[in-house]
Design a protein around this motif. Structure first.
Motif, short mmCIF file in Angstrom:
data_model
loop_
_atom_site.label_atom_id
_atom_site.label_comp_id
_atom_site.label_asym_id
_atom_site.label_seq_id
_atom_site.Cartn_x
_atom_site.Cartn_y
_atom_site.Cartn_z
N GLN A 20 -2.85 -0.33 10.76
CA GLN A 20 -2.94 1.28 10.84
C GLN A 20 -2.88 1.82 12.17
OE1 GLN A 20 -6.82 1.99 8.76
NE2 GLN A 20 -5.89 1.70 6.87
N GLN A 60 0.66 15.95 7.24
CA GLN A 60 0.18 15.18 8.03
C GLN A 60 0.31 15.55 9.49
OE1 GLN A 60 3.59 12.30 7.95
NE2 GLN A 60 3.02 11.68 9.96
N SER A 82 0.95 12.19 -3.00
CA SER A 82 0.69 11.58 -1.69
C SER A 82 -0.17 12.64 -0.64
CB SER A 82 1.94 10.93 -1.09
OG SER A 82 2.90 12.04 -0.92
N GLN A 85 -3.19 10.99 0.99
CA GLN A 85 -3.09 10.08 2.17
C GLN A 85 -3.35 11.06 3.49
OE1 GLN A 85 1.28 8.93 1.82
NE2 GLN A 85 1.22 8.84 4.11
N ARG A 92 -11.24 11.37 1.05
CA ARG A 92 -10.60 9.86 0.22
C ARG A 92 -11.42 8.99 -0.27
NH1 ARG A 92 -6.65 6.86 3.61
NH2 ARG A 92 -7.81 7.41 5.13
N ARG A 110 -3.46 5.35 -4.94
CA ARG A 110 -2.82 4.64 -3.92
C ARG A 110 -3.37 4.97 -2.53
NH1 ARG A 110 3.57 4.52 -3.90
NH2 ARG A 110 3.11 2.64 -2.59
N HIS A 111 -3.84 6.46 -2.25
CA HIS A 111 -4.31 6.73 -1.20
C HIS A 111 -5.68 6.86 -1.18
CE1 HIS A 111 0.12 7.06 -0.18
NE2 HIS A 111 0.19 7.98 -1.20
#
Length: 120
Positions: A20, A60, A82, A85, A92, A110-111
């Protein structure tokens, strides 16, 4: 700086945190030339949602307050799975928020935070 981080990550192996960190450094390195354009992103909630509707990656670069805004993240997740994310780590990890996002699109899982993904 990103190349040095990549070299040390390869030499030492990548763990989740290292991966990350490498991703953030690489992103910072690649986006530096676009700093002026990023400053032109909308600061208004509705304009930002429109930007996210056009391209979820706009989130983002959104101001930090949007990433911590539960209602905003839910509205963004309704538009694209997404979006989660780009939410704050605390959001989250929020089971109710993640469940709502997953109800819009199961790929949102997934996020979610790892502990929520592991909770079966």
């Amino acid at each position: 700086r990103a190349a040095r981080a990549a070299g040390s990550a390869v030499a030492g192996g990548l763990d989740s945190a290292g991966g990350q960190h490498l991703a953030r450094e690489l992103q910072r390195f690649l986006l530096e030339p676009f700093a002026a354009e990023l400053q032109m992103l909308p600061r208004d909630r509705e304009d930002m949602l429109r930007a996210v509707r056009n391209d979820v990656r706009a989130l983002q670069f959104a101001p930090e307050e949007f990433r911590w805004d539960r209602d905003f993240i839910l509205a963004a997740a309704e538009q694209h799975y997404s979006a989660l994310q780009f939410a704050s780590e605390a959001l989250r990890r929020d089971p109710a928020l993640v469940l709502s996002a997953v109800s819009y699109d199961c790929w949102a899982l997934r996020h979610a935070a790892p502990e929520l993904r592991a909770d079966r």
